[in-house]
Motif scaffolding. Structure first.
Motif, short mmCIF file in Angstrom:
data_model
loop_
_atom_site.label_atom_id
_atom_site.label_comp_id
_atom_site.label_asym_id
_atom_site.label_seq_id
_atom_site.Cartn_x
_atom_site.Cartn_y
_atom_site.Cartn_z
N UNK A 135 0.83 -1.21 0.00
CA UNK A 135 0.00 0.00 0.00
C UNK A 135 0.86 1.26 0.00
N UNK A 136 1.96 1.23 0.77
CA UNK A 136 2.82 2.41 0.89
C UNK A 136 3.74 2.61 -0.31
N UNK A 137 3.72 1.68 -1.25
CA UNK A 137 4.61 1.78 -2.42
C UNK A 137 4.31 3.02 -3.27
N UNK A 138 3.11 3.59 -3.14
CA UNK A 138 2.79 4.79 -3.91
C UNK A 138 3.66 5.97 -3.51
N UNK A 139 4.27 5.90 -2.32
CA UNK A 139 5.10 7.01 -1.86
C UNK A 139 6.58 6.84 -2.23
N UNK A 140 6.93 5.69 -2.78
CA UNK A 140 8.34 5.45 -3.11
C UNK A 140 8.82 6.39 -4.20
N UNK A 141 10.08 6.71 -4.15
CA UNK A 141 10.66 7.64 -5.11
C UNK A 141 10.54 7.14 -6.54
N UNK A 142 10.68 5.82 -6.73
CA UNK A 142 10.68 5.25 -8.07
C UNK A 142 9.27 5.07 -8.64
N UNK A 143 8.23 5.24 -7.85
CA UNK A 143 6.86 5.09 -8.34
C UNK A 143 6.48 6.32 -9.16
N UNK A 144 6.10 6.12 -10.44
CA UNK A 144 5.71 7.27 -11.27
C UNK A 144 4.53 8.02 -10.66
N UNK A 145 4.62 9.33 -10.67
CA UNK A 145 3.56 10.16 -10.07
C UNK A 145 3.22 11.31 -11.01
N UNK A 146 1.98 11.77 -10.91
CA UNK A 146 1.52 12.92 -11.67
C UNK A 146 1.25 14.08 -10.73
N UNK A 147 1.26 15.28 -11.27
CA UNK A 147 0.75 16.40 -10.48
C UNK A 147 -0.76 16.20 -10.33
N UNK A 148 -1.34 16.87 -9.34
CA UNK A 148 -2.78 16.73 -9.13
C UNK A 148 -3.55 17.20 -10.36
N UNK A 149 -3.13 18.31 -10.96
CA UNK A 149 -3.83 18.81 -12.15
C UNK A 149 -3.78 17.80 -13.29
N UNK A 150 -2.61 17.23 -13.52
CA UNK A 150 -2.48 16.24 -14.60
C UNK A 150 -3.33 15.01 -14.32
N UNK A 151 -3.33 14.56 -13.06
CA UNK A 151 -4.12 13.38 -12.71
C UNK A 151 -5.61 13.63 -12.92
N UNK A 152 -6.08 14.82 -12.52
CA UNK A 152 -7.49 15.14 -12.68
C UNK A 152 -7.85 15.30 -14.16
N UNK A 153 -6.95 15.88 -14.94
CA UNK A 153 -7.22 15.99 -16.38
C UNK A 153 -7.28 14.61 -17.03
N UNK A 154 -6.40 13.71 -16.60
CA UNK A 154 -6.43 12.34 -17.13
C UNK A 154 -7.73 11.64 -16.76
N UNK A 155 -8.14 11.78 -15.50
CA UNK A 155 -9.39 11.19 -15.05
C UNK A 155 -10.57 11.79 -15.82
N UNK A 156 -10.56 13.10 -16.01
CA UNK A 156 -11.64 13.76 -16.72
C UNK A 156 -11.78 13.23 -18.15
N UNK A 157 -10.63 13.04 -18.81
CA UNK A 157 -10.68 12.52 -20.18
C UNK A 157 -11.20 11.09 -20.18
N UNK A 158 -10.77 10.29 -19.21
CA UNK A 158 -11.24 8.91 -19.10
C UNK A 158 -12.75 8.88 -18.90
N UNK A 159 -13.25 9.75 -18.04
CA UNK A 159 -14.69 9.82 -17.81
C UNK A 159 -15.42 10.31 -19.07
N UNK A 160 -14.85 11.30 -19.75
CA UNK A 160 -15.47 11.82 -20.97
C UNK A 160 -15.59 10.74 -22.04
N UNK A 161 -14.60 9.85 -22.08
CA UNK A 161 -14.65 8.75 -23.05
C UNK A 161 -15.78 7.77 -22.73
#
Length: 202
Positions: A70-96
């Motif tokens: 569960x805590x692996x999301x905080x690891x340095x090597x885990x790819x992460x997005x900015x909040x804006x990018x993540x929300x834009x990605x989610x928005x596009x997924x929902x729009x599809x």
């Protein structure tokens, strides 16, 4: 109009309405049969989400006691997005998936997942591809299943995946919500066959 049901789960660093989001999970599901469809998962940089949301000490301490998976999301090597990018990605997924009025978003609690997500969109000045009047609450249907039907699939179903992984949690929530939904449908059909109701809504 047929609705598309989407289960949302957030992992956060707080439990208030403006909690900082650290991961977003979502999955399309059919509550009539439990079938899962397209899914979405995005890990969010804490530095980014903390700018827009709140962090509380008790949640930080809670994360320390969770599994390594569960805590692996905080690891340095885990790819992460900015909040804006993540929300834009989610928005596009929902729009599809469809227009906002066609999407039913399920979340845990009337003041948690869906509210936190909506507040994050507002903070980032992004118009979400969903509408609040299609929000549906997992905890309410779980209580109805337990108190009215006498079932609690949240406790009895075999759980797969990582606890407190946003996507794995979303999938499990979709599964136990579907069990309760199906049982209510069976009760409605039985009542209709017995002549206790005029018909069954499609």
């Amino acid at each position: 109009m047929m609705k598309t049901h989407v289960m949302i789960d957030l992992e956060t660093m707080g439990n208030g309405n403006h909690a900082a989001i650290v991961s977003i999970g979502a999955v399309v599901f059919n509550p009539s049969n439990g079938e899962l469809g397209a899914d979405f998962e995005e890990v969010v940089s804490l530095n980014s989400s903390a700018y827009y949301g709140d962090i509380d000490a008790s949640t930080v301490a809670w994360w320390v006691n969770q599994s390594e998976e569960a805590r692996s999301i905080f690891l340095k090597d885990t790819p992460k997005s900015t909040l804006k990018d993540a929300l834009n990605e989610l928005n596009q997924w929902l729009a599809d998936l469809g227009e906002p009025k066609e999407l039913c978003l399920w979340g845990n609690g009337k003041d948690f997942d869906n509210v936190i997500l909506a507040n994050a969109f507002k903070a980032c000045r992004i118009r979400p591809n969903f509408v609040h009047w299609n929000d549906l609450d997992v905890r309410t249907i779980v209580r109805m299943g337990r108190d009215i039907l006498g079932i609690n699939p949240k406790e009895t179903l075999v759980r797969e995946g990582v606890h407190h992984s946003a996507l794995d949690d979303a999938k499990f929530q979709a599964q136990y919500v579907s069990v309760i939904w199906e049982r209510f449908t069976q009760v409605q059909l039985s009542c209709a066959q017995a002549g206790l109701v005029e018909g069954v809504n499609s």
